[in-house]
Design a protein around this motif. Structure first.
Motif, PDB file in Angstrom:
ATOM      1  N   UNK A   1      -3.283  -4.919   4.758  1.00 27.82           N
ATOM      2  CA  UNK A   1      -2.445  -5.166   3.575  1.00 27.82           C
ATOM      3  C   UNK A   1      -1.614  -6.433   3.746  1.00 27.82           C
ATOM      4  N   UNK A   2      -1.062  -6.617   4.939  1.00 26.53           N
ATOM      5  CA  UNK A   2      -0.219  -7.795   5.173  1.00 26.53           C
ATOM      6  C   UNK A   2      -1.052  -9.059   4.995  1.00 26.53           C
ATOM      7  N   UNK A   3      -2.257  -9.087   5.574  1.00 27.44           N
ATOM      8  CA  UNK A   3      -3.107 -10.278   5.457  1.00 27.44           C
ATOM      9  C   UNK A   3      -3.482 -10.532   3.996  1.00 27.44           C
ATOM     10  N   UNK A   4      -3.762  -9.455   3.269  1.00 30.30           N
ATOM     11  CA  UNK A   4      -4.056  -9.576   1.836  1.00 30.30           C
ATOM     12  C   UNK A   4      -2.857 -10.181   1.095  1.00 30.30           C
ATOM     13  N   UNK A   5      -1.660  -9.668   1.399  1.00 30.38           N
ATOM     14  CA  UNK A   5      -0.475 -10.134   0.675  1.00 30.38           C
ATOM     15  C   UNK A   5      -0.123 -11.593   0.998  1.00 30.38           C
TER      16      UNK A   5
ATOM     17  N   UNK B   1       5.984 -13.879   2.817  1.00 33.33           N
ATOM     18  CA  UNK B   1       4.535 -13.816   2.631  1.00 33.33           C
ATOM     19  C   UNK B   1       3.902 -15.203   2.581  1.00 33.33           C
ATOM     20  N   UNK B   2       4.739 -16.248   2.554  1.00 30.91           N
ATOM     21  CA  UNK B   2       4.171 -17.604   2.619  1.00 30.91           C
ATOM     22  C   UNK B   2       4.350 -18.230   4.002  1.00 30.91           C
ATOM     23  N   UNK B   3       4.853 -17.453   4.947  1.00 30.78           N
ATOM     24  CA  UNK B   3       5.155 -17.980   6.269  1.00 30.78           C
ATOM     25  C   UNK B   3       3.873 -18.083   7.112  1.00 30.78           C
ATOM     26  N   UNK B   4       3.426 -19.321   7.312  1.00 32.26           N
ATOM     27  CA  UNK B   4       2.147 -19.540   7.995  1.00 32.26           C
ATOM     28  C   UNK B   4       2.192 -19.039   9.446  1.00 32.26           C
ATOM     29  N   UNK B   5       3.315 -19.281  10.106  1.00 28.35           N
ATOM     30  CA  UNK B   5       3.436 -18.831  11.498  1.00 28.35           C
ATOM     31  C   UNK B   5       3.299 -17.313  11.575  1.00 28.35           C
ATOM     32  N   UNK B   6       3.943 -16.679  10.628  1.00 23.55           N
ATOM     33  CA  UNK B   6       3.889 -15.210  10.609  1.00 23.55           C
ATOM     34  C   UNK B   6       2.460 -14.738  10.324  1.00 23.55           C
ATOM     35  N   UNK B   7       1.826 -15.406   9.371  1.00 25.95           N
ATOM     36  CA  UNK B   7       0.449 -15.042   9.047  1.00 25.95           C
ATOM     37  C   UNK B   7      -0.456 -15.188  10.274  1.00 25.95           C
TER      38      UNK B   7
ATOM     39  N   UNK C   1      -5.855  -6.741 -10.102  1.00 19.63           N
ATOM     40  CA  UNK C   1      -6.863  -5.839  -9.532  1.00 19.63           C
ATOM     41  C   UNK C   1      -7.027  -5.999  -8.022  1.00 19.63           C
ATOM     42  N   UNK C   2      -6.505  -7.099  -7.479  1.00 20.23           N
ATOM     43  CA  UNK C   2      -6.641  -7.323  -6.034  1.00 20.23           C
ATOM     44  C   UNK C   2      -5.985  -6.212  -5.219  1.00 20.23           C
ATOM     45  N   UNK C   3      -5.034  -5.504  -5.804  1.00 18.50           N
ATOM     46  CA  UNK C   3      -4.362  -4.418  -5.073  1.00 18.50           C
ATOM     47  C   UNK C   3      -4.668  -3.062  -5.699  1.00 18.50           C
ATOM     48  N   UNK C   4      -5.771  -2.968  -6.435  1.00 22.25           N
ATOM     49  CA  UNK C   4      -6.066  -1.716  -7.124  1.00 22.25           C
ATOM     50  C   UNK C   4      -7.431  -1.157  -6.732  1.00 22.25           C
ATOM     51  N   UNK C   5      -7.658   0.074  -7.199  1.00 24.45           N
ATOM     52  CA  UNK C   5      -8.887   0.776  -6.885  1.00 24.45           C
ATOM     53  C   UNK C   5     -10.053   0.211  -7.708  1.00 24.45           C
ATOM     54  N   UNK C   6      -9.804  -0.098  -8.981  1.00 20.42           N
ATOM     55  CA  UNK C   6     -10.830  -0.695  -9.835  1.00 20.42           C
ATOM     56  C   UNK C   6     -11.186  -2.067  -9.278  1.00 20.42           C
ATOM     57  N   UNK C   7     -12.483  -2.441  -9.334  1.00 26.79           N
ATOM     58  CA  UNK C   7     -12.856  -3.682  -8.671  1.00 26.79           C
ATOM     59  C   UNK C   7     -12.961  -4.894  -9.596  1.00 26.79           C
TER      60      UNK C   7
ATOM     61  N   UNK D   1       4.273   3.954  -1.186  1.00 25.34           N
ATOM     62  CA  UNK D   1       4.106   2.539  -0.824  1.00 25.34           C
ATOM     63  C   UNK D   1       2.679   2.226  -0.397  1.00 25.34           C
ATOM     64  N   UNK D   2       2.188   1.104  -0.875  1.00 28.50           N
ATOM     65  CA  UNK D   2       0.878   0.643  -0.441  1.00 28.50           C
ATOM     66  C   UNK D   2      -0.292   1.409  -1.029  1.00 28.50           C
ATOM     67  N   UNK D   3      -0.015   2.370  -1.918  1.00 29.41           N
ATOM     68  CA  UNK D   3      -1.094   3.112  -2.574  1.00 29.41           C
ATOM     69  C   UNK D   3      -1.648   2.237  -3.701  1.00 29.41           C
ATOM     70  N   UNK D   4      -2.969   2.195  -3.836  1.00 29.65           N
ATOM     71  CA  UNK D   4      -3.575   1.432  -4.931  1.00 29.65           C
ATOM     72  C   UNK D   4      -2.910   1.886  -6.229  1.00 29.65           C
ATOM     73  N   UNK D   5      -2.411   0.916  -6.984  1.00 27.46           N
ATOM     74  CA  UNK D   5      -1.550   1.235  -8.121  1.00 27.46           C
ATOM     75  C   UNK D   5      -2.215   2.153  -9.144  1.00 27.46           C
ATOM     76  N   UNK D   6      -3.531   1.982  -9.321  1.00 24.21           N
ATOM     77  CA  UNK D   6      -4.211   2.804 -10.327  1.00 24.21           C
ATOM     78  C   UNK D   6      -4.470   4.222  -9.839  1.00 24.21           C
ATOM     79  N   UNK D   7      -4.034   4.523  -8.603  1.00 30.07           N
ATOM     80  CA  UNK D   7      -4.146   5.900  -8.126  1.00 30.07           C
ATOM     81  C   UNK D   7      -2.767   6.528  -7.952  1.00 30.07           C
TER      82      UNK D   7
END
Ligand SMILES: [Zn+2]
Length: 673
Positions: free
Chosen positions: A131-135, A101-107, A281-287, A483-489
């Motif tokens: 999701x990948x871009x967020x991560x 997730x820190x690989x700039x080329x991959x990003x 919260x960056x990966x959750x439903x609550x803002x 997988x990938x579901x907002x954790x608070x849901x």
């Protein structure tokens, strides 16, 4: 000979896998993945979804498939060897994850794929990339090299410290025993708990009885032991596990707590957040953090008066001011008096086996699935069963293992985990397989494990997670199933299923008396239902206390000398708690959900998702709880979509409107004002 962990042609080869396979398997696989990744990035300057993203999804799937049995076995077997193997391999996995997730080329390659994505790309494909871009961003991909290295280092330290936190709790619990000479000291305890205590004493060649600190024993003592001293002893042992107040300082989690909070804070700051709660919260439903805190306080304000009334009634009944170790005991007594209902009476009707059968029947009724036990599958313990799941047309959906009974070394609690995730990439499909783990009292010589109604609810809850995992139709592993579901849901499908454990028709299928074989009698069920609201407001306040503590802790933590975790706890308790906890109480030290599990700044998710679950079940109550159309809509809009869809949109598609808090309050017998 090939390493059995690397054999992903079918189910994990539990009969062949041993701890010494772990490190070589992980090293080999990760090395191969690094090479594959370089080759992918070198292959094309303009990659597209199929040439870059799909192969990466494939690799992620393979890696989690190899890792899954390792993480699972160290939890359910808990032997020194498995733990060491897990601890040794964890850094490799964490390092590789951060590196990706820190690989700039991959990003940059993902950014390119995103730009070139055709108009008609599926919603799922768009979400995978989003999701990948967020991560990438959450792992600090854009940071200077030194900061990136520090972030990576933090992830490593966090992984090992969190594992150490959990292991301390297990070791401290396993080491604690209380020898009892005379059975009369255990007056009030149900037969299953006494039998267990006798067996434990026999195991170490001692006369009398031996109490252990597993959850079924703790729960039995707190609920039934007539001796107030005994209850306090167990309460003290439980609430000081792995702490500075515990029996053995070597398992004290105090330093781990401090390190975990400091590391999380530093990681969050590195990638641009004010604190870890915001990062979470960056990966959750609550803002926003305010939204979460207001949500918890709003629920509390609706609930507090009812909870106070419940406690007043309980104290009037007991005729003295109750301590924490009295609540469950007098509550049980009051329940018996008021509703003539007792957990032990109910327990006679729910053997684990009949409950499981009734649950499977329900799944058939709602979703048309058939679940068959399969005997010829290798597992990790004699208690374990394997089941295959088919849809209405007879096509295979997937399978799952159940491991239902408590035993020494096994992690406490109940959970579902992925064994094999669903994928369908390049025409090659894999069906999902999961693990369903509980800690019910082990069967004795005469009976199968007998469950309380609470246990039945737990079983339904976990099975809800399992259906979420199994029924997914998403092809891409990173957003399939849970997988990938907002954790608070994430707790929506599970808490939703709990509601069915309060329906008479369902319970008829789940019950059979241990001696007479009779199903649950209607009058007993009616009394059970009457008692559903009893204590619900107090229980709600307790969950709100945990949730607010977790959230404030992660929002307010600062790396300074005198930062005091217990001070935050005291403030939260002053706001949320109805009883006074003794000074030795160390809730944080045993709170693995937030210090070892994935619930950091996310424990509120239970309540958040419960609002969704209660409101979703409302749709079934309106249409008839076995209504196939409603079930089909729930399956299509919620269970099948995994993390591919914004959860609020999915919810509105199912319910026709946004969720309301009323259903949850009603379900808890709290008047909605
Ligand atoms: Zn759950």
């Amino acid at each position: 000979m090939t390493n059995p962990l690397l054999d992903t042609s079918s189910l994990p080869r539990f009969a062949d896998i041993s701890p010494e396979h772990v490190l070589p398997a992980l090293s080999e696989l990760i090395a191969a993945h690094r090479q594959k990744l370089d080759a992918l990035l070198d292959a094309s300057s303009h990659p597209d979804f199929d040439t870059l993203v799909a192969p990466l999804e494939e690799m992620e799937h393979e890696l989690s498939r190899v890792w899954s049995p390792v993480s699972h076995l160290q939890g359910v077997l808990g032997s020194r060897e498995w733990r060491d193997a897990y601890n040794a391999a964890l850094p490799l996995l964490t390092e590789y994850g951060t590196e990706l997730s820190q690989n700039v080329r991959l990003q940059q390659a993902y950014v390119g794929v995103d730009k070139g994505l055709p108009e008609n790309a599926s919603k799922a494909q768009k979400t995978v990339i989003e999701h990948a871009l967020r991560d990438f961003r959450l792992a600090g991909v854009d940071l200077p090299e030194s900061d990136k290295a520090r972030f990576k280092d933090i992830m490593q330290q966090l992984a090992s410290t969190q594992a150490a936190f959990e292991h301390n709790i297990q070791d401290a619990s396993d080491a604690w025993t209380l020898h009892i000479d005379d059975e009369s000291e255990l007056a009030g305890l149900p037969v299953h708990a006494l039998t267990r205590a006798k067996t434990e004493a026999q195991k170490c060649d001692r006369p009398g009885l031996l109490l252990t600190l597993d959850y079924p024993t703790y729960h039995a003592v707190m609920t039934h032991a007539e001796s107030r001293d005994l209850r306090e002893t167990l309460y003290q042992a439980w609430s000081t596990r792995a702490s500075d107040q515990g029996d053995n300082g070597s398992w004290d989690n105090s330093d781990n707590i401090e390190s975990i909070l400091a590391l999380r804070y530093e990681a969050a700051r590195l990638v641009g957040f004010d604190n870890y709660a915001e990062f979470s919260l960056a990966t959750k439903m609550a803002v926003s953090t305010d939204e979460v805190i207001n949500f918890l306080r709003d629920l509390a304000s609706h609930t507090r008066a009812s909870a106070r009334k419940e406690l007043a009634e309980l104290e009037a009944f007991a005729a003295f001011t109750l301590s924490p170790w009295d609540i469950a005991f007098y509550f049980e007594k009051l329940k018996q008096k008021k509703y003539s209902i007792s957990n032990e009476e109910l327990r006679q009707y729910f053997s684990a086996q009949t409950a499981v059968e009734g649950l499977f029947e329900l799944a058939g009724r709602l979703y048309g699935v058939t679940i068959n036990v399969q005997d010829d599958i290798a597992t990790w313990h004699d208690d374990v069963c394997y089941y295959t799941v088919y849809d209405e047309s007879g096509a295979l959906i997937g399978g799952f293992y159940t491991d239902l009974y408590a035993r020494s070394g096994k992690r406490s609690g109940a959970w579902v985990d992925e064994c094999v995730g669903r994928k369908n990439l390049g025409g090659e499909a894999t069906s999902p397989v999961g693990y369903l783990v509980c800690n019910f009292p082990p069967p004795d010589d005469r009976h199968d494990s007998l469950l309380t109604h609470d246990d039945v609810v737990t079983l339904f809850h976990e099975f809800g997670h399992m259906l979420h995992h199994l029924l997914t139709r998403i092809d891409y592993p990173s957003i399939a199933g849970i997988n990938g579901v907002a954790w608070d849901a994430v707790e929506l499908p599970s808490q939703f299923m709990e509601n069915f454990a309060w329906n008479y028709d369902v319970l008829l299928g789940c019950s059979s008396h241990a001696t007479t074989g009779e199903p649950l009698p209607r009058p007993l069920f009616d009394r059970l239902l009457d008692s559903r609201h009893a204590g619900a407001a107090m229980a709600m306040m307790r969950q709100l206390e945990f949730a607010l503590f977790d959230f404030r802790l992660h929002a307010e933590y600062e790396p300074r000398q005198n930062f005091d975790v217990l001070e935050i706890l005291d403030k939260v308790r002053a706001e949320m708690s109805l009883v006074v906890h003794p000074a030795y109480n160390r809730l944080p030290h045993g709170f693995s959900h937030i210090f070892a599990g994935g619930y950091a700044a996310g424990y509120y998710s239970y309540k958040w998702a419960e609002v969704l679950a209660a409101d979703a079940f409302g749709a079934f109550e309106e249409a008839g709880i076995f209504d196939r159309e409603t079930a089909k809509r729930f399956r299509n809009e919620i269970l099948e979509v995994g993390g591919s869809r914004d959860i609020m949109q999915a919810y509105v598609a199912f319910r026709g409107r946004k969720p309301k808090i009323d259903a949850l309050l009603r379900q808890n017998g709290i008047a909605c004002t």
